[in-house]
Design a protein around this motif. Sequence first.
Motif, PDB file in Angstrom:
ATOM      1  N   SER A   1      55.997  32.591  36.121  1.00  0.00           N
ATOM      2  CA  SER A   1      56.867  32.829  34.972  1.00  0.00           C
ATOM      3  C   SER A   1      58.290  33.162  35.408  1.00  0.00           C
ATOM      4  O   SER A   1      59.266  32.718  34.778  1.00  0.00           O
ATOM      5  CB  SER A   1      56.303  33.961  34.110  1.00  0.00           C
ATOM      6  N   LEU A   2      58.430  33.945  36.493  1.00  0.00           N
ATOM      7  CA  LEU A   2      59.759  34.339  36.967  1.00  0.00           C
ATOM      8  C   LEU A   2      60.545  33.138  37.470  1.00  0.00           C
ATOM      9  O   LEU A   2      61.728  32.970  37.126  1.00  0.00           O
ATOM     10  CB  LEU A   2      59.625  35.393  38.073  1.00  0.00           C
ATOM     11  N   ILE A   3      59.905  32.277  38.282  1.00  0.00           N
ATOM     12  CA  ILE A   3      60.590  31.075  38.782  1.00  0.00           C
ATOM     13  C   ILE A   3      60.982  30.172  37.613  1.00  0.00           C
ATOM     14  O   ILE A   3      62.109  29.663  37.543  1.00  0.00           O
ATOM     15  CB  ILE A   3      59.694  30.304  39.774  1.00  0.00           C
ATOM     16  N   ALA A   4      60.051  29.967  36.693  1.00  0.00           N
ATOM     17  CA  ALA A   4      60.321  29.115  35.528  1.00  0.00           C
ATOM     18  C   ALA A   4      61.449  29.699  34.684  1.00  0.00           C
ATOM     19  O   ALA A   4      62.317  28.963  34.191  1.00  0.00           O
ATOM     20  CB  ALA A   4      59.057  28.957  34.694  1.00  0.00           C
ATOM     21  N   LEU A   5      61.448  31.026  34.505  1.00  0.00           N
ATOM     22  CA  LEU A   5      62.500  31.696  33.719  1.00  0.00           C
ATOM     23  C   LEU A   5      63.871  31.437  34.332  1.00  0.00           C
ATOM     24  O   LEU A   5      64.819  31.056  33.623  1.00  0.00           O
ATOM     25  CB  LEU A   5      62.215  33.201  33.658  1.00  0.00           C
TER      26      LEU A   5
ATOM     27  N   TYR B   1      62.407  32.420  26.436  1.00  0.00           N
ATOM     28  CA  TYR B   1      61.951  33.674  25.819  1.00  0.00           C
ATOM     29  C   TYR B   1      60.499  33.979  26.182  1.00  0.00           C
ATOM     30  O   TYR B   1      60.146  35.123  26.483  1.00  0.00           O
ATOM     31  CB  TYR B   1      62.116  33.612  24.294  1.00  0.00           C
ATOM     32  N   GLN B   2      59.665  32.945  26.175  1.00  0.00           N
ATOM     33  CA  GLN B   2      58.256  33.170  26.501  1.00  0.00           C
ATOM     34  C   GLN B   2      58.081  33.589  27.956  1.00  0.00           C
ATOM     35  O   GLN B   2      57.288  34.492  28.262  1.00  0.00           O
ATOM     36  CB  GLN B   2      57.439  31.914  26.193  1.00  0.00           C
ATOM     37  N   MET B   3      58.824  32.965  28.868  1.00  0.00           N
ATOM     38  CA  MET B   3      58.735  33.347  30.280  1.00  0.00           C
ATOM     39  C   MET B   3      59.229  34.786  30.483  1.00  0.00           C
ATOM     40  O   MET B   3      58.656  35.544  31.269  1.00  0.00           O
ATOM     41  CB  MET B   3      59.556  32.387  31.158  1.00  0.00           C
ATOM     42  N   ALA B   4      60.297  35.162  29.782  1.00  0.00           N
ATOM     43  CA  ALA B   4      60.822  36.527  29.896  1.00  0.00           C
ATOM     44  C   ALA B   4      59.799  37.551  29.409  1.00  0.00           C
ATOM     45  O   ALA B   4      59.589  38.596  30.039  1.00  0.00           O
ATOM     46  CB  ALA B   4      62.122  36.651  29.102  1.00  0.00           C
ATOM     47  N   ILE B   5      59.132  37.234  28.301  1.00  0.00           N
ATOM     48  CA  ILE B   5      58.113  38.139  27.748  1.00  0.00           C
ATOM     49  C   ILE B   5      56.946  38.288  28.722  1.00  0.00           C
ATOM     50  O   ILE B   5      56.458  39.397  28.964  1.00  0.00           O
ATOM     51  CB  ILE B   5      57.629  37.608  26.385  1.00  0.00           C
TER      52      ILE B   5
ATOM     53  N   LEU C   1      55.475  27.212  43.702  1.00  0.00           N
ATOM     54  CA  LEU C   1      56.619  26.393  43.263  1.00  0.00           C
ATOM     55  C   LEU C   1      56.160  25.185  42.457  1.00  0.00           C
ATOM     56  O   LEU C   1      56.775  24.829  41.442  1.00  0.00           O
ATOM     57  CB  LEU C   1      57.426  25.931  44.483  1.00  0.00           C
ATOM     58  N   GLY C   2      55.073  24.542  42.910  1.00  0.00           N
ATOM     59  CA  GLY C   2      54.523  23.410  42.157  1.00  0.00           C
ATOM     60  C   GLY C   2      54.108  23.826  40.763  1.00  0.00           C
ATOM     61  O   GLY C   2      54.404  23.137  39.773  1.00  0.00           O
ATOM     62  N   LEU C   3      53.445  24.967  40.667  1.00  0.00           N
ATOM     63  CA  LEU C   3      52.989  25.470  39.374  1.00  0.00           C
ATOM     64  C   LEU C   3      54.157  25.809  38.464  1.00  0.00           C
ATOM     65  O   LEU C   3      54.143  25.504  37.265  1.00  0.00           O
ATOM     66  CB  LEU C   3      52.110  26.710  39.606  1.00  0.00           C
ATOM     67  N   ALA C   4      55.196  26.441  39.039  1.00  0.00           N
ATOM     68  CA  ALA C   4      56.345  26.868  38.237  1.00  0.00           C
ATOM     69  C   ALA C   4      57.212  25.687  37.793  1.00  0.00           C
ATOM     70  O   ALA C   4      57.615  25.600  36.627  1.00  0.00           O
ATOM     71  CB  ALA C   4      57.193  27.859  39.028  1.00  0.00           C
ATOM     72  N   VAL C   5      57.483  24.759  38.738  1.00  0.00           N
ATOM     73  CA  VAL C   5      58.428  23.672  38.445  1.00  0.00           C
ATOM     74  C   VAL C   5      57.751  22.504  37.736  1.00  0.00           C
ATOM     75  O   VAL C   5      58.159  22.091  36.647  1.00  0.00           O
ATOM     76  CB  VAL C   5      59.115  23.190  39.745  1.00  0.00           C
ATOM     77  N   VAL C   6      56.694  21.959  38.353  1.00  0.00           N
ATOM     78  CA  VAL C   6      56.052  20.757  37.803  1.00  0.00           C
ATOM     79  C   VAL C   6      55.293  21.075  36.508  1.00  0.00           C
ATOM     80  O   VAL C   6      55.513  20.445  35.471  1.00  0.00           O
ATOM     81  CB  VAL C   6      55.093  20.134  38.849  1.00  0.00           C
ATOM     82  N   THR C   7      54.390  22.073  36.598  1.00  0.00           N
ATOM     83  CA  THR C   7      53.534  22.365  35.443  1.00  0.00           C
ATOM     84  C   THR C   7      54.295  23.066  34.326  1.00  0.00           C
ATOM     85  O   THR C   7      54.175  22.698  33.163  1.00  0.00           O
ATOM     86  CB  THR C   7      52.340  23.257  35.877  1.00  0.00           C
TER      87      THR C   7
END
Length: 287
Positions: free
Chosen positions: A44-48, A185-189, A214-220
């Motif tokens: 969630s943090l990487i995606a955020l 917003y969802q990643m921040a929560i 990284l694969g999970l955060a970026v690709v997915t």
Amino acid sequence: MGSNTSFNIKNFLEINLAMVLLSTSGPLGRFIELPVPITIGIRSLIALLLLFLYCRVKGISFGLSSKDRMPVLVSGVLMGVHWLAYFMALQKSNVAIGMLSLFTYPVITAFLEPLFLKTRFQKMHLLLGVLVLCGIYFLVPDFSFENSYTVAIGFGVFSALCYAVRNLILKKQVDTYPGSVLMVYQMAIICLMLAPAFFYYELEAIPSQWAGLLGLAVVTTVFGHTMFVNCFKYFSITTISILSSIQPVYGILIGALVLSEIPAWSTVIGGCLILTSVIVESVRSYR
């Protein structure tokens, strides 16, 4: 599908690309060897960070009207619980069992959509949902109710319920806000929800797991989930749920291409049942 919703080949290709990207969650969830809250927290943090930077570069506003704040907050909490329960299901069983239990959500959605969005209940959606479940059942040739699998299925079905409700809540917001903003917003929560986990668990193993994280955060997450949320504009939530049930098929194809895992006949039958439901719903959407 609502009368105001348009369908064209670009939208259909977009949702299918989103499904390919999202189908990586199962294999990556099994590949990463970390406590589930740590995996989801880092994801969630990487995606955020990536989504926040994208919105800033594009000049996209983060403003929310007062009436939309609570639905976005609730949807973020539900998204976090969905991820936690799904990855617990994956850890306690395998990719097939985890995906089987999660993909009860099209049927759950078909029942809940008339309650949330005041749409008319369509018997065909129930039939297609059952067809999808039968198809996914065939994808698991050695279905077992050993204790760990039973617990995993419980987590998976609970995850499906959270996911279905989250999608239904977000349906109205997607018509107003870009999918990237809603995902920020969802990643921040979720980051706030899981912050205490980083003080509870040992963190030494994190550096060895960066490739999977990284694969999970970026690709997915960044690409897959953002595209998926954007597709809410073009299809009803139940339609999306049924179309997204092709994910296990994509997962099997990825396994065959990358890991040389050739599916058994039971898997082929399951894939055919799922594809049938997807084609039927696509034709109904087009009309």
